[in-house]
Design an enzyme around this catalytic site. Structure first.
Site: not given
Length: 310
Positions: A82-83, A134, A178, A209, A251
């Site tokens: 993730d990210h 994203e 987030h 988020g 998420n």
């Protein structure tokens, strides 16, 4: 069912119009809670780690745990980064058996985001590993400090980005944020923008988020010594609508943390003579399991594991 590529999960969720839960873990308790909950709900699931989780626990431990238990479960699940902010982390995840990655260059220029994302896809596609990217920025846009157009995704740009990069999933910024303190007022998700992105791209979409930040957990944390007054999240009704309009992966991290900490604070306040950490960790783990099951049902993915066995 063995650990599968995120591509498989994205394709089915997009085809059958439901969302798959993507839950973050940093340790054994969270990992077990997530997979056990998904197994009981017979739901496909993404289990994911951030770069900070890797820094905290070490990728050998995180990936090692997953691969050690992957054959224990009958549900399809993907191990997702993730990210991912650095290509080096993407490559590290690939070497340790991750089946899905996110390259997040959304804070860079559009052209740089496109260039790096396309490069990551060129590496992962040949290996059967899904790539998520994203567009836009995940910050609250309720106040007038920034305009919505400055931070939210441009649908036409999203189409171009998807066409040029070949990504498997896109996380479009539509107004979520987030953390536990997402909004100062009520959330203002831009559903028309979401609908337009789905129409133009046709791709699996991801909502970041999106934790609910449920009041029961916030109250319990505050009651037993915490201080998170004013925490707010995305209402369940808003999330359901987002899924109906094309979100296929949601998420969830903050809700798991709140569930775990609320039970931990309660037990540590009430059971003052207990020194065995398992007496605290097991009930806290069960609380995480409960919230994962609740979220799975909210996304409409309960029972959907059957789709992957056909």
């Amino acid at each position: 069912m063995p650990l599968v590529s995120g591509k498989v999960l994205f394709e089915k969720a997009n085809e059958y119009n439901f969302a798959i839960g993507a839950f973050n873990f940093n340790n054994m308790e969270f990992l077990k809670a997530i997979l056990d909950a998904a197994e009981e709900e017979q739901a496909p699931v993404f289990i994911q780690t951030t770069e900070s989780a890797i820094k905290y626990a070490g990728i050998e431990y995180l990936a090692g745990m997953v691969h050690a238990v992957k054959d224990k479960y009958s549900i399809p699940f993907a191990l997702h980064l993730d990210h991912g902010k650095h290509v080096e982390t993407i490559l590290l995840a690939i070497r340790h058996g991750y089946t899905s990655v996110m390259i997040d260059y959304s804070d860079k220029s559009y052209e740089e985001n496109l260039k790096v994302t396309k490069y990551v896809v060129s590496i992962c596609a040949a290996l059967g590993i899904s790539v998520e990217a994203e567009l836009g920025k995940l910050v609250s846009v309720e106040d007038e400090v920034v305009s919505r157009e400055e931070v939210l995704v441009d649908p036409e740009q999203a189409k171009e980005f998807v066409d040029r990069t070949g990504i498997d999933a896109l996380a479009p910024a539509i107004g979520t944020a987030h953390g536990a303190f997402k909004f100062k007022g009520e959330p203002k998700l831009d559903f028309e923008r979401l609908k337009k992105v789905k129409e133009l791209t046709g791709i699996a979409l991801v909502l970041h988020g999106a934790s609910g930040v449920y009041e029961e957990y916030v109250e319990k944390i505050n009651k037993y010594g915490g201080d998170i007054k004013g925490a707010k999240g995305v209402p369940d009704e808003e999330l359901k609508k987002a899924v109906e309009l094309g979100i296929n992966k949601v998420n969830t991290d903050t809700d798991l943390r709140l569930a775990f900490i609320s039970k931990l604070r309660e037990l540590m306040a009430l059971e003052k003579k207990v020194i065995d950490p398992r007496k605290f960790l097991k009930p806290a783990m069960e609380e995480v399991k409960n919230i994962v099951k609740k979220r799975i049902r909210l996304y409409g993915s309960q029972g959907k594991a059957e789709l992957f066995r056909v």
